[in-house]
Design a protein around this motif. Structure first.
Motif, short mmCIF file in Angstrom:
data_model
loop_
_atom_site.label_atom_id
_atom_site.label_comp_id
_atom_site.label_asym_id
_atom_site.label_seq_id
_atom_site.Cartn_x
_atom_site.Cartn_y
_atom_site.Cartn_z
N VAL A 4 0.86 -1.18 0.00
CA VAL A 4 0.00 0.00 0.00
C VAL A 4 0.90 1.24 0.00
O VAL A 4 1.65 1.46 0.94
N PRO A 5 0.82 2.04 -1.06
CA PRO A 5 1.69 3.22 -1.10
C PRO A 5 1.25 4.26 -0.06
O PRO A 5 0.07 4.48 0.16
N MET A 6 2.23 4.87 0.56
CA MET A 6 1.96 5.93 1.52
C MET A 6 1.64 7.21 0.73
O MET A 6 2.22 7.44 -0.33
N PRO A 7 0.72 8.02 1.24
CA PRO A 7 0.43 9.27 0.54
C PRO A 7 1.64 10.19 0.59
O PRO A 7 2.39 10.21 1.56
N ARG A 8 1.81 10.95 -0.46
CA ARG A 8 2.90 11.92 -0.50
C ARG A 8 2.48 13.13 0.31
O ARG A 8 1.38 13.67 0.12
N LEU A 9 3.35 13.56 1.21
CA LEU A 9 3.07 14.71 2.06
C LEU A 9 3.86 15.92 1.58
O LEU A 9 5.01 15.81 1.18
N LEU A 10 3.20 17.08 1.64
CA LEU A 10 3.81 18.33 1.21
C LEU A 10 3.93 19.27 2.40
O LEU A 10 3.02 19.35 3.23
N ASP A 11 5.00 20.04 2.44
CA ASP A 11 5.14 21.03 3.50
C ASP A 11 4.48 22.35 3.06
O ASP A 11 4.03 22.48 1.92
N VAL A 12 4.41 23.28 3.97
CA VAL A 12 3.71 24.54 3.71
C VAL A 12 4.32 25.30 2.52
O VAL A 12 3.58 25.75 1.65
N PRO A 13 5.65 25.45 2.44
CA PRO A 13 6.19 26.17 1.28
C PRO A 13 5.82 25.52 -0.06
O PRO A 13 5.55 26.23 -1.04
N THR A 14 5.76 24.21 -0.10
CA THR A 14 5.39 23.52 -1.34
C THR A 14 3.93 23.76 -1.67
O THR A 14 3.57 24.00 -2.82
N VAL A 15 3.06 23.74 -0.66
CA VAL A 15 1.63 24.02 -0.88
C VAL A 15 1.46 25.45 -1.37
O VAL A 15 0.67 25.72 -2.27
N CYS A 16 2.23 26.37 -0.81
CA CYS A 16 2.19 27.76 -1.27
C CYS A 16 2.59 27.86 -2.73
O CYS A 16 1.95 28.58 -3.51
N GLN A 17 3.62 27.13 -3.11
CA GLN A 17 4.09 27.16 -4.49
C GLN A 17 3.04 26.57 -5.44
O GLN A 17 2.75 27.14 -6.49
N ILE A 18 2.42 25.46 -5.07
CA ILE A 18 1.42 24.80 -5.91
C ILE A 18 0.17 25.66 -6.06
O ILE A 18 -0.39 25.76 -7.15
N THR A 19 -0.26 26.29 -4.97
CA THR A 19 -1.52 27.03 -4.97
C THR A 19 -1.36 28.51 -5.30
O THR A 19 -2.35 29.19 -5.55
N SER A 20 -0.15 29.01 -5.26
CA SER A 20 0.13 30.44 -5.41
C SER A 20 -0.50 31.28 -4.30
O SER A 20 -0.83 32.45 -4.49
N LEU A 21 -0.66 30.67 -3.14
CA LEU A 21 -1.20 31.37 -1.97
C LEU A 21 -0.09 31.63 -0.96
O LEU A 21 0.93 30.94 -0.95
N SER A 22 -0.32 32.60 -0.10
CA SER A 22 0.67 32.93 0.94
C SER A 22 0.57 31.95 2.10
O SER A 22 -0.43 31.25 2.26
N VAL A 23 1.60 31.94 2.92
CA VAL A 23 1.61 31.09 4.11
C VAL A 23 0.43 31.45 5.01
O VAL A 23 -0.28 30.57 5.50
N SER A 24 0.20 32.74 5.22
CA SER A 24 -0.90 33.13 6.11
C SER A 24 -2.25 32.70 5.54
O SER A 24 -3.14 32.30 6.30
N ARG A 25 -2.42 32.75 4.23
CA ARG A 25 -3.68 32.30 3.62
C ARG A 25 -3.86 30.80 3.78
O ARG A 25 -4.98 30.33 4.03
N ILE A 26 -2.78 30.05 3.66
CA ILE A 26 -2.86 28.60 3.87
C ILE A 26 -3.34 28.31 5.29
O ILE A 26 -4.25 27.50 5.51
#
Length: 73
Positions: free
Chosen positions: A7-29
């Protein structure tokens, strides 16, 4: 609790990566977490996100966006 090697483990993303993917700021996340829009996984002091959930959230936002008509149409 056993971990099944098949069973593959889900890939986890850190906050900076989520910001990069979504184009949102850390505070918005963090606001989206507080509003219940995004779910985080806390490991120690680190906030992590399941990549598939972030991508599904983005797809839902895209699908919910109105399609704009061209001015020449």
């Amino acid at each position: 609790m056993n971990i099944d090697d098949n069973v593959p483990m889900p890939r986890l993303l850190d906050v900076p990566t989520v910001c990069q993917i979504t184009s949102l700021s850390v505070s918005r996340i963090y606001c989206l977490i507080a509003e219940g829009e995004l779910r985080r996984v806390k490991i120690g002091r680190k906030a992590l996100f399941v990549e598939a959930e972030i991508r599904a959230w983005l797809e839902a936002k895209i699908d919910a966006s109105p399609v704009r008509q061209s001015a020449t149409a």
